[in-house]
Design an enzyme around this catalytic site. Structure first.
Site, short mmCIF file in Angstrom:
data_model
loop_
_atom_site.label_atom_id
_atom_site.label_comp_id
_atom_site.label_asym_id
_atom_site.label_seq_id
_atom_site.Cartn_x
_atom_site.Cartn_y
_atom_site.Cartn_z
N LYS A 159 6.89 9.07 13.75
CA LYS A 159 5.97 9.12 12.61
C LYS A 159 4.56 8.76 13.09
O LYS A 159 4.39 7.89 13.94
CB LYS A 159 6.46 8.15 11.52
CG LYS A 159 5.66 8.22 10.23
CD LYS A 159 6.28 7.34 9.14
CE LYS A 159 5.43 7.34 7.88
NZ LYS A 159 6.00 6.52 6.79
N SER A 211 6.80 8.45 2.34
CA SER A 211 5.71 9.02 3.10
C SER A 211 6.15 9.64 4.42
O SER A 211 5.38 10.36 5.04
CB SER A 211 4.65 7.94 3.37
OG SER A 211 5.21 6.91 4.16
N SER A 239 9.76 4.74 1.99
CA SER A 239 9.33 5.93 2.72
C SER A 239 10.32 6.52 3.70
O SER A 239 10.06 7.56 4.30
CB SER A 239 8.04 5.62 3.49
OG SER A 239 6.98 5.71 2.61
N1 GLN Z 1 5.62 5.38 -2.19
C1 GLN Z 1 5.37 4.04 -1.81
C2 GLN Z 1 3.89 3.79 -1.69
O1 GLN Z 1 3.13 4.67 -1.89
C3 GLN Z 1 6.09 3.69 -0.54
C4 GLN Z 1 5.46 4.24 0.69
C5 GLN Z 1 6.03 3.68 1.98
O2 GLN Z 1 7.15 3.16 2.02
N2 GLN Z 1 5.24 3.74 3.05
O3 GLN Z 1 3.45 2.71 -1.43
#
Ligand code: GLN
Length: 464
Positions: free
Chosen positions: A60, A135, A160
């Site tokens: 990632k 994400s 995410s």
């Molecule tokens: N959707 C969540 C956020 O926007 C989690 C994102 C993540 O785990 N990086 O914070």
């Protein structure tokens, strides 16, 4: 995966040909699906005894790889080439694996659909008009689409890994907070960030976790425990004596078709010898609010170091420092990052700190206690991963920020508590994958892997 490692090591697979085939297919998929910010040309052979000999691993974008742009999906880090590897990356390299490239993600992890990605929005391999989730969207997408030996290194702050794993029908394993070193991870929210893995099967996820876990002196929040081999847990076939908790709050507002699918997955777990018990986690309804305050507060401090001087984006210097700072940050950050900076700065301003940030921290403790109580009555919790099927980009564009945040309702509580979680595919609705979310107490990764492995084998045998 074991076969691949053995065959590439003993020469029954021509490793050079394999590398070319993987890079070619990855690049071709990337043209349509935008899974990668950067596809690497990986060809170096590993030492013959290396346990992950030559295995391609996608990383990632927020996880630093020496000499490869690591920009966390943000323009503000465009051109940033880390002079070092994150510990997780260094460990997979030492094990003989090779980095396939940097996968696209929401900027700094801010998002649920990977639509806040500065280097291309990844598209769902089951329907390119739909999201891969976020994400870690690119990581999940390539894991589903490549269909060649590969495992993905991803990251979760509030879901995410689980969310995109559910939307792309792969296994997503988020470990206990502190089990995998965060050294070299570009921070979103330090008290919540976890590096984890995505794979096409439970064994592969367990394999990679075995190589990246364990104490690291470079991360002061890393737990003082040794590396562990989780692959034995992936051989589990029955679940005799296992107590599965089904939290009633996790079915509120869920698409009824998803509920049905998850209920039949729980029946499958029962048919393997597990016993299900009804559980209540009454603090669930406060988790989203607490999460978005804590995560934004930490994010807003982390992002203050991006001022166009030391890392990434640089512009021509004009005016005083404040003018330059504003110019670089206006150009480099996307809309959602700016929203989080404003939200987070507000939540920790003097006068508001007690009402928001400190209160959210207290709620966090209550959520942890909620889970601790539940784990006295059960070993593993089972619920839907996401309340909806992978949505169309046209529908996502219509969501307000609040509606968008609400999509994380089922993945945020376990992330706030720092407990391990695993999403596994439990079938399809209208050809779109559905995720079953398994959660266990701190450091009970083996239990999660055992449950998921038995489920996977039963589901596979059922299809034959
Ligand atoms: N959707 C969540 C956020 O926007 C989690 C994102 C993540 O785990 N990086 O914070």
């Amino acid at each position: 995966m074991k076969e691949f490692v053995d065959e590439s090591r003993n020469g029954s697979i021509n490793y050079a040909d394999f590398c070319s085939a993987v890079t070619e297919k990855t690049s071709a998929l990337n043209e349509t699906y935008n899974f990668f910010q950067f596809v690497a040309n990986f060809r170096q052979r590993a030492a013959a005894e290396a346990p992950l000999y030559g295995l391609p691993i996608s990383v990632k974008d927020c996880i630093c790889v020496k000499g490869m742009q690591s920009s966390a999906g943000s323009k503000i880090l465009q051109g940033y080439m880390p002079p070092f590897d994150a510990t997780a990356v260094a460990r997979i390299k030492e094990s003989g694996a090779r980095v396939l490239g940097k996968t696209n993600q929401d900027e700094f992890g801010f998002g649920t659909f990977s639509t806040n990605s500065a280097y291309g929005v990844p598209k769902n391999p089951y329907d390119p008009q739909r999201s891969c989730g976020g994400s870690s969207g690119g990581a999940a997408g390539i894991t589903a689409a490549l269909k060649m030996p590969h495992i993905a290194l991803a990251e979760s702050t509030g879901g995410s890994i689980s969310c995109p794993a559910a939307f792309c029908g792969v296994v997503g394993l988020t470990p206990t907070y502190g089990l995998v070193s965060r050294y070299g991870l570009i921070d979103y929210a330090n008290s919540l960030d976890k590096i984890g893995v995505m794979a096409r099967c439970v064994y592969d996820a367990a394999l990679l976790l075995s190589h990246i876990g364990g104490h690291d002196p470079m991360d002061s929040t890393s737990l003082n425990i040794k590396k562990q081999d989780y692959t034995k847990s992936a051989a589990k076939k029955d679940l005799k004596g296992l107590r599965i908790g089904v939290p009633k709050e996790y079915f509120d507002g869920v698409d009824p078709k998803i509920t049905k699918q998850v209920e039949s997955a729980i029946e499958k777990l029962e048919s393997l010898g597990a016993k299900s018990v009804k559980i209540s986690l009454p603090m669930t309804k406060y988790a989203l609010a607490a999460y978005y305050i804590i995560a934004s507060a930490e994010a807003s401090t982390n992002l203050s170091k991006y001022c166009g001087m030391r890392y990434g984006l640089h512009l021509d210097i004009e005016g005083n420092f404040s003018d330059y700072f504003s110019k670089v940050r206006s150009a480099g950050f996307g809309l959602e990052a700016k929203r989080r900076i404003i939200l987070g700065t507000f939540a920790r301003m003097s006068g508001y700190r007690d009402a928001y940030y400190l209160k959210a921290m207290k709620v966090r403790t209550m959520i942890i206690n909620d889970f601790k109580k539940a784990f006295k009555k059960c070993d593993v919790l089972a619920a839907p991963t996401m309340p909806i099927l992978p949505p169309k980009f046209s529908d996502i564009a219509r969501l307000t920020p609040l509606e968008n945040y609400q999509m994380d309702a089922l993945t945020v509580p376990s992330n706030v508590a720092g407990i391990p979680q695993l999403s596994i595919n439990c079938g399809f609705i209208s050809s779109l994958p559905v995720g079953l979310h398994l959660m266990a107490d701190h450091l009970q990764e083996s239990r999660l892997i055992e449950t998921a492995a038995a489920f996977e084998t039963a589901a596979r045998d059922g299809k034959k």
